[in-house]
Design an enzyme around this catalytic site. Structure first.
Site, PDB file in Angstrom:
ATOM      1  N   ASP A   2       0.024 -11.002  82.386  1.00 37.69           N
ATOM      2  CA  ASP A   2       1.344 -11.369  81.843  1.00 37.69           C
ATOM      3  C   ASP A   2       2.449 -11.018  82.832  1.00 37.69           C
ATOM      4  O   ASP A   2       2.266 -10.173  83.701  1.00 37.69           O
ATOM      5  CB  ASP A   2       1.597 -10.618  80.531  1.00 37.69           C
ATOM      6  CG  ASP A   2       1.071 -11.395  79.337  1.00 37.69           C
ATOM      7  OD1 ASP A   2       0.450 -12.451  79.551  1.00 37.69           O
ATOM      8  OD2 ASP A   2       1.279 -10.940  78.200  1.00 37.69           O
ATOM      9  N   LYS A  19       5.789 -16.316  82.235  1.00 34.13           N
ATOM     10  CA  LYS A  19       6.754 -17.412  82.291  1.00 34.13           C
ATOM     11  C   LYS A  19       7.880 -17.175  83.296  1.00 34.13           C
ATOM     12  O   LYS A  19       8.784 -17.976  83.425  1.00 34.13           O
ATOM     13  CB  LYS A  19       7.335 -17.666  80.915  1.00 34.13           C
ATOM     14  CG  LYS A  19       8.114 -16.514  80.346  1.00 34.13           C
ATOM     15  CD  LYS A  19       8.580 -16.838  78.944  1.00 34.13           C
ATOM     16  CE  LYS A  19       8.978 -15.579  78.222  1.00 34.13           C
ATOM     17  NZ  LYS A  19       8.824 -15.593  76.809  1.00 34.13           N
ATOM     18  N   MET A  38      13.201  -7.677  72.518  1.00 32.61           N
ATOM     19  CA  MET A  38      13.556  -9.103  72.660  1.00 32.61           C
ATOM     20  C   MET A  38      14.912  -9.425  72.019  1.00 32.61           C
ATOM     21  O   MET A  38      15.077 -10.472  71.395  1.00 32.61           O
ATOM     22  CB  MET A  38      12.458  -9.992  72.033  1.00 32.61           C
ATOM     23  CG  MET A  38      11.136  -9.879  72.760  1.00 32.61           C
ATOM     24  SD  MET A  38       9.789 -10.736  71.942  1.00 32.61           S
ATOM     25  CE  MET A  38       9.203  -9.492  70.813  1.00 32.61           C
TER      26      MET A  38
END
Ligand code: SAH
Length: 266
Positions: free
Chosen positions: A40, A62, A184
């Site tokens: 990740d 990402k 987050m």
């Protein structure tokens, strides 16, 4: 020759919050034994120094401009490699069981007859508290801690939970004396601030820790009514943890000596 496992197996390994020295011995062993590693984006690159030179390393994060690899594809890839006899390790930031999708990955793999092992890691919220030098459960101020996501859009699936009711959470945190540790929350800081202000006093201490445990770690401390202003002023970026609650009172006093609204520290 690549080390092969006897039965298909995937190990979901927590790589900790960033500092590679916060890896557990179990994590290091699992990384050393892996023939395929799916990594990740919040995993520190130095963690991969423990991998075998013959291991195949696949980045599935990402960052760096790429779109996040779809979850279904990652699950398929893990299963495929495990069933082909590879010793598969999935490396995740923090702890795989905290906002790490380990639960759904485990379910998917086990349904295919693949054994799944999980190795804990230190979750970012704990590293953030350490970075601030505060105790999340200081008994003069808190009975406990809530680890919660500030992520804006829950998936629109039949099993998805409704969005967080921040006002309700604030009332509960206030009445039950709970510290909030928000993951987050960078994109949604203003939204969750509005909700929290409906149940918590405007001067409730808040701190944000960016890049906890890394040399570039910085933090800002302020009060709830100033949260989004301070976010914009200090250009707070992900990854960051927001901590809310009276366990930060001492920190706020220290910060107030330097600047009235906010204090930035490395
Ligand atoms: N499984 C991870 C959490 C993944 S969700 C864990 O246990 O830590 C990703 C979020 O974690 C980020 O948006 C951020 O809120 C937080 N995070 C991860 N690493 C961080 C770090 N080094 N400093 C601050 N926050 C971090």
């Amino acid at each position: 020759m690549k080390p092969k496992t006897h039965m298909p197996k995937v190990t979901l390994v927590g790589a900790g919050p960033g500092d590679p020295e916060l890896l557990t011995l179990k994590a290091v062993k699992a990384i050393q034994n892996a023939s395929v590693l799916l990594v990740d984006d919040l995993v520190h690159p130095d963690v991969l120094q423990h991998a075998s030179p013959t291991a195949r390393i696949i980045h599935v994060g990402k960052r760096g401009g790429c779109q996040s690899t779809p979850q279904a594809f990652i699950e398929k890839l893990m299963a495929q490699e495990a069933l082909a006899g590879e010793n598969v390790v999935r490396l995740k930031g923090g702890d795989p069981l905290i906002f790490g999708r380990a639960g759904e990955e485990k379910q998917h793999l086990q349904a295919l007859g693949i054994e799944v092992d999980v190795v804990n890691g230190i979750t970012a919220g704990l590293a953030a508290a350490h970075g601030l030098g505060v105790a999340l459960t200081h008994r003069a101020h808190a009975h406990g801690v809530v680890l919660i996501t500030g992520h804006a859009s829950p998936e629109r699936t039949p099993t998805a939970l409704p969005a967080v009711d921040w006002a309700q959470l604030a009332r509960t945190a206030h009445d039950c004396r709970l510290t909030l540790v928000i993951y987050m929350g960078v994109q949604t800081a203003s939204h969750l601030q509005q909700g929290l202000l409906q149940g918590l006093p405007h001067d409730t201490p808040v701190a944000v820790v960016e890049n906890a445990s890394l040399p570039v770690q910085r933090h800002v401390s302020t009060q709830l009514s100033q949260l989004s202003t301070v976010f914009a002023l200090e250009k707070i970026a992900s990854p960051a943890i927001i901590i809310v609650g009276d366990v930060l009172l001492g920190l706020q006093k220290l910060s107030a000596a330097n600047a009235p609204a906010a204090a930035l520290g490395g």
